[in-house]
Write an enzyme that holds these catalytic residues in place. Sequence first.
Site: not given
Lengths: 685, 324
Positions: A224-225, A575, A578, A645, A648-649
């Site tokens: 999706g981003f 993890n 990932t 924290k 993803g970004e």
Amino acid sequence: MTDRLEGREKVTGAARYAFEYPVEGVAYAAAVQASVGKGRIESVGADAALRLPGVLAVLSCENAPELSDTSDGELALFQSRTVSYRGQFVAAVVAETLETAREAARLLRVEYTEEAPDVRLRADHPGLYKPDKVNPVFPADTEQGEPEKAFAASAVRVDAVYTTPAEHNNPMEPHATIAQWNEDGTLTLHDSNQGASTVQSTIAKVFGLEPSQVRVVSPHVGGGFGSKGTPRPNVVLAAMAARAAGRPVKFAVPRQQMFATTGYRTPTIQRIRLGAGQDGRLTAILHEVVEQTSTVKEFAEQTATPTRMLYQAPHRLTSHRVAPLDVPTPSWMRAPGETPGMYALETAMDELAVATGIDPVELRVRNDTDREPESGLPFSSRNLVACLREGAERFGWAGRDPRPGVREEGRRLVGMGVAASTYPAYQRPNRATARAEPDGTFTVRIAAADIGTGARTALALLAAETLKEDLADIRMEIGDSSFPRASVAGGSAGTAGWGTAVVRACEALRGKLNGAVPPEGVEASADTGEELKARAEYARHAFGAQFAEVEVDADTGEVRVRRMLGVFAAGRIINPVTARSQFIGGMTMGVGMALMEQSVMDPEFGDYLNRDLAQYHVPACADIRDVDAAWVEESDPHLNPMGAKGIGEIGIVGAAAAVGNAVHHATGIRVRDLPITPARLLREL
Amino acid sequence: MRPFAYERATSAEDALGRHQDGAVYLGGGTNLVDLMRLGVEEPSRLVDVARLPYDQIELRPDGSLVIGAAVTNSALAADRTVREGHSVLAQAVLAGASGQIRNLATVGGNLLQRTRCSYFQDTSKPCNKRTPGSGCPAREGEHHNLAILGHSDACVATHPSDMAVALAALDASVRVRGRDGDRTVHIEDLHRLPGDEPRRDTTLEPGDLITAVEVPALGVPSRYRKVRERASFAFALVSVAAVLDVGGGRVRDVRLALGGVAHKPWRARRAEEALRGAEATEESFLRAAEAELEAAEPLRDNAYKVPMARNLIVRTLIELGEES
């Protein structure tokens, strides 16, 4: 180190994505896009389409049902005759087959009164205004001290304008929905999104339903981003089409149509002024941003917000101005705001390093701060310096000859660059339940979305750890709005926010477990709203340092990234498998931003011209030779029970600047307009 | 997508017989099917010729090659005789598309693929190539990847094939089966410049079926170099195919073709002429490149292609000179 729990399902094709659910009696929708950039729909000629065998319904402003909530202009589908941008959905066809639907859509005759669209973002656009807030709720402008005066009086000054183009998210799985109205008037949506709860509440409002009357099912999402962070017109279209046809309807947005209808990163024009002493210590930072929104609704991106917190300086100014243009509404795209903003800031910092003759790593270390400069708040943890030092060590930064354009290997010019990265450590309220089953297993439910990040696996790990049970005994159920309400998979807040709810629910379950589990199981739930409100005030951010080595072909201007390293401080890494994928995925996207990604606006027609992945270039495997990510140990008690924290970004923020700074080091050419293409370099090579 | 009939041809004669009333030959479909989805091509009938018995690469005693039109790009690039004797061709094919596309794409189809100009691909916009007389928005619009040589007011599109550029430098010929029997067309005469009839990409007549490509023997080094914004799966900004024969420090023979610069693979005849008999030095390579590019008429945003092509010609010839 835990592999993705659903990995086998995904690689064998067993994992179902939104469009793939078998639904009895399903029909297909196809959308018609406006072919004018601005204007009014005079008529919709549907006769030819309706004559085609297998066509079930045509929807447009001439016959669409009135929606209950039209406050989101992008979702107010077919509610008016106004065309606000080229490519806007103006009609839809429902048919027995996808092929028939598309052919019928082609046969629709939409007549317009056309006006010339205004689509070009300029720093002197007469419509520029100051938004009340920038995404999500930051002030548009901030000012401390006397920035102009301090800048003018600085011993060393950098004053430059940087531009970034529009970019499109382009997840592998397009935006797709199956809509089904049930006999009791409720609506079931199999939908590709970043938050089933968000789609549920938004779509309920649009159709005048109670949230409980809408069920959104999305166990697997192919990326999706940010573009699937809020519902898009495709969901409304599918639901409307299903109602009109009296049948379940599938609608997936074709790749070409995504470029106008599912969001993009705003282009930016950013002026940065840095004033410093000869020692490189900043005295003034001024960051002024110009960007665009649509006339349909306002999206004002928070481009300059990282400049408010990254480096010390007594005199500071940030501002955002937005031009409402006849274009699709921009939206979130991986680290919206921080990504273009930090490209400009960290390129300016590199220019300051050149101007002062101070090593770029050292310059950033010198301007570190232990309090958030504008708020004065202490950081919950801040390990930017550790990332810079660790990265420099691992990357072999020592002994880097600072002179630009002097390292030749045959016809290749070689250089190294660095940039800092930062992203807020957000956390939002969430709910979860945890059940102990009589067979000794556990079921944890939350309406979280795994958009490919590994969220399902991370949450299961947290549940197993909290329950002190084997991972194999945990059943993690996500991606369904009938599960406890969850915040969107966005703002790198997923694992931190959902994880807290999962941990609290599992803790509560442990408290309830007492001997044998009855046949109906034992369940506990959690709601983290109060816990979040009670948190002490801290500035919470993740940090990182990005390093890149590039080679530039002196004959052709081709840039290839030889190797790249990101070192991050993002709390506890839940993890590593990932997490590493997330970091290097972000960095890869940063390479795309630096070197190739741009959505080309046609000024005459007013739409984005490159509308497929052959023309909109993202990095291919051959572009990513050696990208590595590492992290420093960080223990932060002020975040959440996990000390985590978001990640993803942070991987994309700063990556483009690192590549651009490496290109400057290699060639001596400072490209201030992304992407750094062969054409731009050849002008000066 | 408009409804269409699909038929599989059993022989060349059969294919010709089926080619009528809006029929189109289908090779690998890697370009045609995309264009049908976009509504750019609307054939009433697809005549599948990919399974005709033209899938062999024949090495003849004199070292020349006959490459069947149905040979896939993957098979062509992997063929040992091609890699050894005509490396420019293997390099060009490998520089094109992606592995998946090369597995399907055929030699015949590759030659006939159509321009990737954004306006051509979008039926909601004018394009003289799609709709004669409707105009060319690319000239004033987005053209950073379009032609600098041989374009016209009507069209500034480029031919997208890498393979065809290599074939141009190899002096290849195309075998065509038409209504009046077989004929051979020199590669340079196959594709057209746009002039005032950009709708026609080639000189082929309706129903003409490409059955093979003939490639003369090559005893000297050759090379293909392609410039693009990313390392794979991108069309050429500029490419060069070069064949160079140097003896005693002088150019005995040279053949050069450019891709990404014109409506067809651009055979650099002027540069070749300037080079034949000249000293094989950087200076003469540069003079030759400049002689060729004097004819360039760049548009507002693609002037960079002139120095890019110049540098690429010079560097490729230097490297080839070092090999020979």
